[in-house]
Design a protein around this motif. Structure first.
Motif, PDB file in Angstrom:
ATOM      1  N   ARG A  52       0.815  -1.186  -0.066  1.00 37.81           N
ATOM      2  CA  ARG A  52       0.217  -0.083  -0.062  1.00 37.81           C
ATOM      3  C   ARG A  52       0.781   1.281   0.016  1.00 37.81           C
ATOM      4  O   ARG A  52       0.619   2.094  -0.740  1.00 37.81           O
ATOM      5  N   GLY A  55       2.154   2.184  -3.365  1.00 41.40           N
ATOM      6  CA  GLY A  55       0.762   2.412  -4.400  1.00 41.40           C
ATOM      7  C   GLY A  55       0.734   1.007  -5.293  1.00 41.40           C
ATOM      8  O   GLY A  55       0.043   1.268  -6.258  1.00 41.40           O
ATOM      9  N   GLN A  58      -2.908  -0.207  -6.165  1.00 40.12           N
ATOM     10  CA  GLN A  58      -3.836   0.506  -7.221  1.00 40.12           C
ATOM     11  C   GLN A  58      -3.645  -0.078  -8.532  1.00 40.12           C
ATOM     12  O   GLN A  58      -3.047  -0.871  -8.848  1.00 40.12           O
ATOM     13  N   ALA A  62      -3.873   3.928 -12.436  1.00 39.71           N
ATOM     14  CA  ALA A  62      -3.396   4.922 -11.530  1.00 39.71           C
ATOM     15  C   ALA A  62      -2.178   4.939 -11.275  1.00 39.71           C
ATOM     16  O   ALA A  62      -1.543   6.144 -11.036  1.00 39.71           O
ATOM     17  N   GLN A  63      -1.457   3.736 -11.024  1.00 35.33           N
ATOM     18  CA  GLN A  63      -0.003   3.699 -10.912  1.00 35.33           C
ATOM     19  C   GLN A  63       0.742   4.472 -11.911  1.00 35.33           C
ATOM     20  O   GLN A  63       1.576   5.302 -11.737  1.00 35.33           O
TER      21      GLN A  63
END
Length: 309
Positions: A52, A55, A58, A62-63
């Protein structure tokens, strides 16, 4: 002319954007770096927390969006292995790779052009056959094998030069010679074929009829008018040397971005892998543009053609 340069710059930006997409996808497909970042006895809760924080939980779009926005702001992320900004780490090694590539290219150009010219001027004679034979043999021998032989002969047995690390100015000689083999052969072959083609042109006959001597004809007419293919292959070889010095750097323990890339891939250090790839892509695009601009300086006919279009 300005429209041409702006158009080439736009193409370069498009290529870099495409490279960013490709390297992002490939690095994510290689697996998660979480296991390399945590000790072997780490719990699932710790792995999920780190995922998390990075990231990685995700969706990929989005990444990538976050990744692209950070790059535009000059933030290439942080190396999870060295715990410093990836760009800072790569730039600290980039100078060594560029220096190695430049020295290797100087060796390749000087010897390659000389061999190519000599073979062309002696076309069909013994000297031509010897040079082309040596180039063929050199092309069939892996450069890493030559590097190992140089280490054993020059470094270990004769102890003439250092063969590991970058501890003195002499340390660059053996890896540069090794890295120069492939571009040297390519430059020599292109120089020979280009000069042979140029020798049959009418303006060479006219120059001889005017009473110009051999060196004047060779340098002023033959070499200059044969230089565009040589410029092309030289630019390509320099870009290849920057991006393809991995094996040479590993053999000679040269602290450049090639050896750093191998380490980053082994530890799935996303930030470092992405940074190295984008910087190498930037070099390739920049060198391609510089080669195109060099064409305009060498051959006025190309300059006129670009202005017309």
């Amino acid at each position: 002319m300005k429209r041409y340069i702006i158009g080439r710059l736009g193409q370069g930006v498009a290529v870099l954007a495409l490279v960013a997409v490709v390297v992002f996808i490939i690095s994510r497909l290689s697996g998660s770096p979480v296991n390399q970042m945590l000790p072997e006895d780490a719990t699932e809760a710790q792995k999920e927390q780190l995922t998390r924080e990075l990231g990685l939980d995700q969706p990929l779009p989005a990444q990538f969006g976050l990744f692209f926005v950070k790059i535009l702001g000059g933030d290439f992320g942080e190396s999870h292995r060295f715990h410093i900004p990836a760009l800072e780490l790569v730039l600290s090694r980039l100078g060594n790779t560029v220096a190695l590539a430049v020295v290797a290219l100087i060796i390749a150009v000087v010897i390659g052009v000389a061999l190519g010219m000599r073979a062309a001027l002696s076309r069909g004679k013994l000297v031509d056959h010897v040079i082309t034979g040596l180039l063929t043999i050199g092309q069939s021998v892996p450069s890493f094998w030559i590097g190992i032989l140089l280490i054993l002969a020059v470094g270990v047995s004769l102890k003439w030069l250092p063969f590991a690390g970058n501890n003195s100015p002499q340390s660059i000689i053996l890896p540069a010679i090794t890295l120069s083999i492939v571009p040297l052969i390519s430059i020599a072959r292109v120089t020979r074929s280009s000069m042979i083609e140029t020798m049959n042109k009418n303006y060479i006959t006219t120059a001889k009829a005017k009473g110009l001597r051999g060196p004047q004809i060779v340098i002023k007419h033959m070499l200059r008018n044969s230089s565009i293919p040589v410029l092309t292959i030289t630019g390509l070889m320099f870009a290849e040397a920057i991006g393809g010095a991995v094996i040479t750097e590993r053999i000679f323990a040269w602290p450049g971005i090639g050896s750093l890339a191998v380490e980053a891939i082994a530890t799935r250090d996303y930030a470092v892998i992405q940074t190295i790839t984008l910087i190498v892509a930037f070099f390739v695009v920049s060198i391609s543009l510089l080669v195109d601009l060099a064409y305009l300086l060498v051959d006025p006919r190309i300059r006129v053609l670009k202005e017309v279009h």
